[in-house]
Design a protein around this motif. Structure first.
Motif, PDB file in Angstrom:
ATOM      1  N   ALA A 172       6.034  15.671  -7.688  1.00 24.79           N
ATOM      2  CA  ALA A 172       4.683  15.823  -8.220  1.00 24.79           C
ATOM      3  C   ALA A 172       3.681  14.552  -7.716  1.00 24.79           C
ATOM      4  O   ALA A 172       3.804  13.262  -6.842  1.00 24.79           O
ATOM      5  N   GLU A 173       2.554  15.085  -7.065  1.00 21.24           N
ATOM      6  CA  GLU A 173       1.592  14.281  -6.424  1.00 21.24           C
ATOM      7  C   GLU A 173       0.799  13.068  -7.492  1.00 21.24           C
ATOM      8  O   GLU A 173       1.000  12.737  -8.588  1.00 21.24           O
ATOM      9  N   VAL A 174       1.568  12.233  -6.615  1.00 23.89           N
ATOM     10  CA  VAL A 174       0.987  10.808  -7.506  1.00 23.89           C
ATOM     11  C   VAL A 174      -0.232   9.640  -6.622  1.00 23.89           C
ATOM     12  O   VAL A 174      -0.461  10.440  -4.817  1.00 23.89           O
ATOM     13  N   SER A 175      -1.086   8.756  -7.209  1.00 20.11           N
ATOM     14  CA  SER A 175      -2.207   8.354  -6.510  1.00 20.11           C
ATOM     15  C   SER A 175      -1.147   6.941  -5.361  1.00 20.11           C
ATOM     16  O   SER A 175      -0.164   6.478  -6.045  1.00 20.11           O
ATOM     17  N   TYR A 176      -1.776   6.928  -4.968  1.00 16.87           N
ATOM     18  CA  TYR A 176      -1.720   5.181  -3.776  1.00 16.87           C
ATOM     19  C   TYR A 176      -1.089   4.252  -4.748  1.00 16.87           C
ATOM     20  O   TYR A 176      -0.108   3.448  -4.634  1.00 16.87           O
ATOM     21  N   GLU A 177      -2.126   4.095  -6.100  1.00 18.28           N
ATOM     22  CA  GLU A 177      -1.869   2.749  -6.942  1.00 18.28           C
ATOM     23  C   GLU A 177      -0.618   3.062  -8.149  1.00 18.28           C
ATOM     24  O   GLU A 177       0.054   1.931  -8.784  1.00 18.28           O
ATOM     25  N   GLU A 178      -0.142   4.353  -7.865  1.00 19.33           N
ATOM     26  CA  GLU A 178       1.633   4.833  -8.970  1.00 19.33           C
ATOM     27  C   GLU A 178       2.297   4.671  -7.963  1.00 19.33           C
ATOM     28  O   GLU A 178       3.650   3.958  -8.128  1.00 19.33           O
ATOM     29  N   LEU A 179       2.119   4.031  -6.276  1.00 15.91           N
ATOM     30  CA  LEU A 179       3.397   4.172  -5.495  1.00 15.91           C
ATOM     31  C   LEU A 179       3.571   2.938  -5.567  1.00 15.91           C
ATOM     32  O   LEU A 179       2.751   1.720  -5.808  1.00 15.91           O
ATOM     33  N   PRO A 180       5.430   2.467  -6.239  1.00 18.01           N
ATOM     34  CA  PRO A 180       5.872   0.444  -6.302  1.00 18.01           C
ATOM     35  C   PRO A 180       4.964  -0.183  -4.774  1.00 18.01           C
ATOM     36  O   PRO A 180       5.044   0.304  -3.952  1.00 18.01           O
ATOM     37  N   PRO A 181       5.028  -1.043  -5.279  1.00 21.67           N
ATOM     38  CA  PRO A 181       4.535  -2.064  -4.748  1.00 21.67           C
ATOM     39  C   PRO A 181       5.135  -1.831  -2.579  1.00 21.67           C
ATOM     40  O   PRO A 181       4.068  -2.495  -1.826  1.00 21.67           O
ATOM     41  N   MET A 182       6.325  -1.905  -2.489  1.00 25.50           N
ATOM     42  CA  MET A 182       7.328  -1.601  -1.468  1.00 25.50           C
ATOM     43  C   MET A 182       6.968  -0.860  -1.090  1.00 25.50           C
ATOM     44  O   MET A 182       7.084  -1.143   0.415  1.00 25.50           O
ATOM     45  N   VAL A 183       6.418   0.544  -1.379  1.00 27.37           N
ATOM     46  CA  VAL A 183       6.094   1.199  -0.806  1.00 27.37           C
ATOM     47  C   VAL A 183       4.701   1.775  -0.619  1.00 27.37           C
ATOM     48  O   VAL A 183       4.617   1.937   0.676  1.00 27.37           O
ATOM     49  N   GLN A 184       4.468   0.888  -1.054  1.00 23.97           N
ATOM     50  CA  GLN A 184       2.516   0.397  -0.915  1.00 23.97           C
ATOM     51  C   GLN A 184       2.482   0.136   1.061  1.00 23.97           C
ATOM     52  O   GLN A 184       1.884   0.217   1.297  1.00 23.97           O
ATOM     53  N   LYS A 185       3.893  -0.880   0.766  1.00 20.57           N
ATOM     54  CA  LYS A 185       3.782  -1.413   1.977  1.00 20.57           C
ATOM     55  C   LYS A 185       3.781  -0.928   3.414  1.00 20.57           C
ATOM     56  O   LYS A 185       3.725  -0.655   4.489  1.00 20.57           O
ATOM     57  N   ARG A 186       4.575   0.698   3.415  1.00 19.21           N
ATOM     58  CA  ARG A 186       4.940   1.290   3.966  1.00 19.21           C
ATOM     59  C   ARG A 186       3.673   2.195   3.966  1.00 19.21           C
ATOM     60  O   ARG A 186       3.836   2.960   5.797  1.00 19.21           O
ATOM     61  N   TYR A 187       2.471   2.670   3.870  1.00 23.26           N
ATOM     62  CA  TYR A 187       1.454   3.708   3.774  1.00 23.26           C
ATOM     63  C   TYR A 187       0.305   2.664   2.932  1.00 23.26           C
ATOM     64  O   TYR A 187       0.298   1.347   3.200  1.00 23.26           O
ATOM     65  N   THR A 188      -0.859   3.476   4.241  1.00 22.05           N
ATOM     66  CA  THR A 188      -1.933   2.552   3.818  1.00 22.05           C
ATOM     67  C   THR A 188      -3.665   3.515   3.303  1.00 22.05           C
ATOM     68  O   THR A 188      -2.760   4.699   3.140  1.00 22.05           O
ATOM     69  N   ALA A 189      -3.687   3.028   1.960  1.00 24.09           N
ATOM     70  CA  ALA A 189      -4.675   3.584   1.142  1.00 24.09           C
ATOM     71  C   ALA A 189      -5.811   4.240   2.254  1.00 24.09           C
ATOM     72  O   ALA A 189      -7.147   3.681   2.275  1.00 24.09           O
ATOM     73  N   ASP A 190      -6.143   5.574   1.446  1.00 24.84           N
ATOM     74  CA  ASP A 190      -6.978   5.838   2.802  1.00 24.84           C
ATOM     75  C   ASP A 190      -7.610   6.458   1.276  1.00 24.84           C
ATOM     76  O   ASP A 190      -8.196   6.427   0.586  1.00 24.84           O
TER      77      ASP A 190
END
Length: 123
Positions: free
Chosen positions: A105-123
Motif C-alpha cells: 500500500a502506498e503511504v506518505s513520508y510521515e507514515e514511515l517509522p522514524p528509522m526508515v525516514q532516516k533512509r529517505y528524504t521527503a520530496d
C-alpha cells in the motif's frame, strides 16, 4: 492392536499439524511490515513464458527494491504489480517468510517509522 492405535494417533496428530500449518501459511499471520520507495529503473516487465506456470500471479511488472523494517534493518524484496507504480512513492509491504510480499500500500513520508525516514528524504 496397540501398534495400530499408536500409528492412528500419530497420523491424526500429523494431519492436524499440517492443517494448522496450511491455515497459518495462507492467512498471512506473522507477516512483517517493510517500507520502500519506488525506483522505476529497478522495475522489470515480465513477459509470458510460453505456457510455463507463473507462480508470481501473472503480474506484468516486477520490482526488486531495498526495503527496511521499522528498526531500519535492510532487506531486498521482489514483488509484482499490475501497473507501473508512481516514481518516488513510498510503500508499506507486508512480507512473510517463504511467501514473500503478500500486499503493498502506498503511504506518505510521515507514515514511515522514524528509522526508515532516516533512509529517505521527503520530496
Amino acid at each position: 492392536m496397540k501398534k495400530k492405535a499408536t500409528i492412528g494417533i500419530c497420523a491424526a496428530v500429523l494431519f492436524i499439524g499440517l492443517v494448522c500449518f496450511g491455515i497459518w501459511f495462507l492467512s498471512g499471520t506473522g507477516s512483517a511490515d517493510y517500507y520502500t520507495q519506488i525506483d522505476n529503473s529497478k522495475m522489470e516487465e515480465v513477459h509470458s513464458r510460453g505456457g510455463v506456470v507463473d507462480f508470481k500471479g501473472g503480474l506484468p511488472y516486477s520490482y526488486t527494491l531495498l526495503a527496511y523494517d521499522e528498526k531500519g534493518k535492510e532487506k531486498e524484496v521482489t514483488f509484482g504489480t499490475s501497473k507501473q507504480l508512481r516514481e518516488g512513492a513510498f510503500l508499506r509491504l507486508a512480507v512473510m517468510p517463504v511467501r514473500g510480499v503478500l500486499e503493498w500500500a502506498e503511504v506518505s513520508y510521515e507514515e514511515l517509522p522514524p528509522m526508515v525516514q532516516k533512509r529517505y528524504t521527503a520530496d
